[in-house]
Each structure stands twice: as structure tokens, then as C-alpha cells.
Design an enzyme around this catalytic site. Structure first.
Site, short mmCIF file in Angstrom:
data_model
loop_
_atom_site.label_atom_id
_atom_site.label_comp_id
_atom_site.label_asym_id
_atom_site.label_seq_id
_atom_site.Cartn_x
_atom_site.Cartn_y
_atom_site.Cartn_z
N LYS A 54 0.84 -1.21 0.00
CA LYS A 54 0.00 0.00 0.00
C LYS A 54 0.87 1.25 0.00
O LYS A 54 0.63 2.18 -0.76
CB LYS A 54 -0.92 0.00 1.23
CG LYS A 54 -2.07 -0.99 1.11
CD LYS A 54 -2.80 -1.19 2.43
CE LYS A 54 -3.90 -2.25 2.25
NZ LYS A 54 -4.51 -2.69 3.51
N GLN A 98 -4.72 -1.26 9.75
CA GLN A 98 -4.67 -2.60 9.15
C GLN A 98 -5.31 -3.63 10.10
O GLN A 98 -4.93 -3.72 11.27
CB GLN A 98 -3.21 -2.97 8.86
CG GLN A 98 -3.03 -4.29 8.14
CD GLN A 98 -3.59 -4.29 6.72
OE1 GLN A 98 -3.40 -3.34 5.96
NE2 GLN A 98 -4.29 -5.35 6.36
N ASP A 121 -11.14 2.97 4.32
CA ASP A 121 -11.58 1.57 4.24
C ASP A 121 -13.10 1.49 4.20
O ASP A 121 -13.66 0.43 3.89
CB ASP A 121 -11.08 0.79 5.47
CG ASP A 121 -9.94 -0.17 5.11
OD1 ASP A 121 -9.76 -0.46 3.93
OD2 ASP A 121 -9.25 -0.61 6.06
#
Ligand code: NDP
Length: 302
Positions: A54, A98, A121
């Protein structure tokens, strides 16, 4: 029939190009650089790989990338304090924590501490509610990537029968909302669904998000249907010459039998996976545009 392979890798490259061009425009015209902060708690090897990838792709499209690596035993209060600082940081437009988090941390509490406008997200309860009520939100990256590929392949999805296998908060449920938003007739199947093959056989679109290697078989598929394979499963692939174990990445779909019946199918690897990170970059750009009241580029969100 031999299915068309939907090339997620090439599609993701085209999304990144579009993001990169718009990032250059933001810099040149407005002096703004979109920034993404990724927070990793602990040392889960798969998470470390994702976070590295990422960060690398964020920089490649011209955005600012910040990585915060915290020890596995980080106190919840310290993680929440870091999120509070990132919420207040004007150079950061997207924040991603994460998952999974170590067991002592409350994932819901942590995710809901992220400012919804920076929740790239799309897991914050506000974004879940906005998506569910058809309002502008941050859309979870994996289902967004699936939707982009489906739209590109079909044009209009209106009136198509879609069956999603899996009802997780991060894939199955938001995928259902997105397909409903595009006027599909949506069925969500899960581990208690009766006669799953029969349910799947009705579908023009099948999205498999289960986490069971090669579970969906060719004789479950209506001839000509489009099959999107979200699953990532590592399976045993024998032993190497040095005696160590070989593994192979497969999806939730039995690619050989399904591609003989389906009209189109996404492969694993090279399907949904690359699109997920591309959509994270797209979401960061979208968040940056919204934060600065600048028009969002077309086609990078719903
Ligand atoms: P979860 O484990 O959270 O959810 C799995 C779902 O599958 C559950 O709803 C479960 O039902 C259902 N399920 C399990 N077994 C069966 C069965 N035998 N028949 C029907 N349904 C079943 O997984 P995620 O949604 O997080 O992920 C799914 C897969 O997608 C995983 O392989 C994951 O690695 C992959 N993934 C890939 C991403 C990418 O970028 N390509 C991103 C995110 C995930 P129930 O609710 O009843 O238990």
C-alpha cells in the site's frame, strides 16, 4: 463456453493511472498533495506485506504515504491517541488501520475513532449507514473494486440476479448494498444457506467471498454468468527440491471448472486483489477532493 478472463491487474493499472493524473492536477492547480496514513499494530506477516505494498503504490501515484508501526502490545489508549492526531492532521486525508488487530484491542472502537471523512476503508459505522441509505460515503475498497469490474464488463447491471456468497462486514454486506444500488436483485448466501449450489445457479452475477479454497464449482454456475472471486487461500502445492513446503494461491472458485461454464471470471491471483489497493488510492484521492471541496474525478467511486 470458455469464459472471458477479467484482468484485475490491468484494470487496477488503469485506475492507478487515473488517480496519478488527478493527483498531478491537484498539485499543479491547487498545491495539494493527498496523504494516506496506514497504522499497523503487531507483526502479522500478511499484514506487513499488505502495508508495504500500500505504501509503495501510494508513493508511486504521487501521494504522501505515512506508515505507523506499533508494537503488538500497544495499549488501546495509545492507538486511539494516534488516531486522534491523524484525524487532526490536515496533510492526511485517508487513515487506514490494518486489520486484524491483536486480540486485546477492540476493532469496532478503533475503527469508529477514525474521522468518517478520512475512513478510506469505509468501515466506520457512519459510512456503513450512509452506504446502506444510498448516500455519499467512503466505500469499502474490495467491493468497490468488484463493482468497477462488473460495471466495466456489463455496462448496466440493472435487473440482473446477483448472488453473493459471504456476509462479512468488509466484503459481503457492502457488496450487496452496492449491487442493490445498481438495481440488481440481490441474494446473500452464507454458511447456513440451504442448497447453496441451487441458489448460485440462479445468478447472472456470482461474488464469492467465503475463504474456502476452490469451493464454488462449475456445475453451480448458470452458463454465461459472471463470476467474481474475492477469496484468497493459500494451499499446499507439494514440496520443493530442498524439502520445504510449496504453496499456491487460489480463490474460492474452482477456476478450471467454472471458466468452462461462466461467461466471465476474475482469476486469483490477478483479479480482485490488485483492484483492492487501487481502490484504496482512489478513496484517498476522493477523500482529499471532498476535504478541499474540489470536484471528484469521475468513475473512481459510486
Ligand atoms: P469472513 O470469514 O469474514 O466471512 C466469510 C463468509 O463466508 C461468512 O459470511 C460465512 O458465513 C461464509 N461461509 C463460510 N463457509 C461457508 C460455506 N461453506 N458456504 C457458504 N458460506 C460460507 O471472510 P471475509 O469476507 O473477510 O473474506 C472472504 C474471503 O475473501 C477470504 O478468503 C479473504 O482472504 C478474501 N478477501 C480478499 C480481499 C481481496 O482484496 N481480494 C479482501 C478481503 C477479503 P457465516 O457468516 O454464516 O459464518
Amino acid at each position: 463456453m470458455t469464459a472471458t478472463i477479467i484482468d484485475g491487474k490491468a484494470f487496477a493499472a488503469s485506475v492507478r493511472e487515473k488517480v496519478q493524473a488527478h493527483v498531478a492536477h491537484l498539485k499543479a492547480s491547487h498545491g495539494i498533495v493527498p496523504g494516506l496514513a496506514v497504522v499497523l499494530v503487531g507483526e502479522d506477516p500478511a499484514s506487513q506485506v499488505y502495508v508495504r505494498s500500500k505504501g509503495k503504490q501510494t508513493v508511486e501515484v504521487g501521494m504522501k504515504s505515512v506508515e505507523h508501526k506499533l508494537d503488538a502490545d500497544t495499549a488501546e489508549a495509545d492507538l486511539l491517541a494516534m488516531i486522534k492526531d491523524l484525524n487532526a492532521d490536515d496533510s492526511i486525508h485517508g487513515i487506514l488501520v490494518q486489520l486484524p488487530l491483536p486480540g486485546h484491542l477492540n476493532e469496532d472502537l478503533v475503527i469508529n475513532a477514525i474521522e468518517p471523512a478520512k475512513d478510506v476503508d469505509g468501515f466506520h459505522i457512519s459510512n456503513v449507514g450512509l452506504l446502506g441509505t444510498g448516500q455519499k460515503s467512503m466505500v469499502p475498497c474490495t467491493p468497490l473494486g468488484c463493482l468497477m469490474m462488473l460495471r466495466a464488463h456489463h455496462g448496466s447491471l440493472s435487473g440482473l440476479d446477483a448472488v453473493i456468497i459471504g456476509r462479512s462486514n468488509i466484503v459481503g454486506k457492502p457488496m450487496a448494498q452496492l449491487l442493490l444500488g445498481d438495481s440488481c436483485t440481490v441474494t446473500i448466501a452464507h454458511s447456513r444457506t440451504k442448497d447453496l449450489p441451487d441458489v448460485v445457479r440462479r445468478a447472472d452475477i456470482v461474488v464469492a467471498a467465503v475463504g474456502r479454497a476452490e469451493m464454488v464449482l462449475g456445475d453451480w454456475i448458470k452458463p454465461g454468468a459472471t463470476v467474481v472471486d474475492v477469496g484468497i487461500n493459500r494451499i499446499d502445492a507439494g514440496t520443493k527440491e530442498d524439502g520445504s513446503q510449496k504453496t499456491r494461491l487460489v480463490g474460492d472458485v474452482d477456476f478450471a471448472s467454472v471458466s468452462a461454464v461462466a461467461g466471465a471470471v476474475t482469476p486469483v491471483p490477478g483479479g480482485v486483489g490488485p483492484m483492492t489497493i487501487a481502490c484504496l488510492l482512489a478513496n484517498t484521492l476522493t477523500a482529499c477532493c471532498r476535504a478541499n471541496s474540489i470536484a471528484e474525478p469521475e468513475g473512481l467511486t459510486v
